[in-house]
Design a protein around this motif. Structure first.
Motif, mmCIF file in Angstrom:
data_model
loop_
_atom_site.group_PDB
_atom_site.id
_atom_site.type_symbol
_atom_site.label_atom_id
_atom_site.label_comp_id
_atom_site.label_asym_id
_atom_site.label_seq_id
_atom_site.Cartn_x
_atom_site.Cartn_y
_atom_site.Cartn_z
ATOM 1 N N GLN A 25 -7.332 -11.020 10.883
ATOM 2 C CA GLN A 25 -7.227 -10.070 9.785
ATOM 3 C C GLN A 25 -8.625 -9.719 9.302
ATOM 4 O OE1 GLN A 25 -4.850 -12.064 6.878
ATOM 5 N NE2 GLN A 25 -2.946 -11.639 7.948
ATOM 6 N N PRO A 27 -11.393 -8.919 6.537
ATOM 7 C CA PRO A 27 -11.558 -9.319 5.138
ATOM 8 C C PRO A 27 -11.342 -8.113 4.230
ATOM 9 C CG PRO A 27 -13.683 -9.221 6.246
ATOM 10 C CD PRO A 27 -12.638 -9.000 7.287
ATOM 11 N N GLU A 28 -10.868 -8.387 3.037
ATOM 12 C CA GLU A 28 -10.621 -7.298 2.093
ATOM 13 C C GLU A 28 -11.942 -6.796 1.514
ATOM 14 O OE1 GLU A 28 -7.632 -7.771 -0.848
ATOM 15 O OE2 GLU A 28 -6.367 -8.968 0.500
ATOM 16 N N ASP A 29 -12.028 -5.493 1.364
ATOM 17 C CA ASP A 29 -13.192 -4.854 0.758
ATOM 18 C C ASP A 29 -12.807 -4.513 -0.671
ATOM 19 O OD1 ASP A 29 -15.504 -3.527 0.186
ATOM 20 O OD2 ASP A 29 -15.395 -2.156 1.885
ATOM 21 N N ASN A 30 -13.250 -5.344 -1.614
ATOM 22 C CA ASN A 30 -12.831 -5.208 -3.010
ATOM 23 C C ASN A 30 -13.749 -4.316 -3.837
ATOM 24 O OD1 ASN A 30 -10.603 -6.911 -2.649
ATOM 25 N ND2 ASN A 30 -11.893 -8.712 -2.908
ATOM 26 N N GLU A 31 -14.591 -3.559 -3.194
ATOM 27 C CA GLU A 31 -15.531 -2.686 -3.897
ATOM 28 C C GLU A 31 -14.775 -1.533 -4.545
ATOM 29 O OE1 GLU A 31 -18.770 -1.663 -5.611
ATOM 30 O OE2 GLU A 31 -18.929 -3.261 -4.141
ATOM 31 N N THR A 32 -15.074 -1.278 -5.828
ATOM 32 C CA THR A 32 -14.374 -0.213 -6.549
ATOM 33 C C THR A 32 -15.266 0.982 -6.847
ATOM 34 O OG1 THR A 32 -14.889 -1.278 -8.655
ATOM 35 C CG2 THR A 32 -12.777 -1.831 -7.637
ATOM 36 N N GLY A 61 -16.510 -6.818 5.925
ATOM 37 C CA GLY A 61 -15.873 -6.417 4.672
ATOM 38 C C GLY A 61 -16.823 -5.860 3.631
ATOM 39 N N THR A 64 -17.877 -0.581 2.215
ATOM 40 C CA THR A 64 -17.828 0.212 0.983
ATOM 41 C C THR A 64 -18.962 -0.168 0.035
ATOM 42 O OG1 THR A 64 -15.426 0.333 1.227
ATOM 43 C CG2 THR A 64 -16.328 0.972 -0.901
#
Length: 125
Positions: A25, A27-32, A61, A64
């Motif tokens: 999977q 990794p999540e890209d948590n950039e907003t 990840g 962004t």
């Protein structure tokens, strides 16, 4: 046959075709923060010219975040360079009030001139 097993710290899952596939999977890209114009230009550039870097940023990840950082750096430079160029060329608020058309032409020229180093030094570097 087992549905799942772990080997070398990688989890494998049994698929319908009878083969085991790694359960990978991204990794999540948590950039907003938004990537904006310069971030979009950077993304297109590295996707076409540096595909290994592009994939590395995706897989780690941080794509962004990288694009947002580039966008902010470019906008910061686009705020600074035109002010410095206007000061060097003597474009003042007094000129704006006395001959706004001349001031507008000068500022448009400065903006266009400032865009070149920003693109070459930040976006396409």
């Amino acid at each position: 046959m087992k549905e799942r097993f772990i080997e070398n710290n990688i989890e494998y899952i049994l698929a319908e075709d009878g083969m085991y596939y790694p359960n990978l999977q991204l990794p999540e890209d948590n950039e907003t923060r938004p990537i904006g114009l310069y971030g979009s230009l950077r993304k297109s550039y590295i996707k076409e010219s540096h595909p290994v870097l592009y994939m590395d940023l995706i897989l780690s990840g941080i794509l962004t975040k990288h694009l947002s950082d580039i966008n902010e750096a470019a906008y910061d430079r686009m705020d600074l360079i035109p002010k410095q160029m206007a000061e060097q060329q003597g474009i003042t608020e007094q000129l704006k009030s006395s001959d706004w058309l001349k001031w507008l032409q000068a500022m448009n020229s400065i903006q266009a001139s400032a865009r070149e180093p920003v693109l070459s030094e930040i976006v396409y570097a």
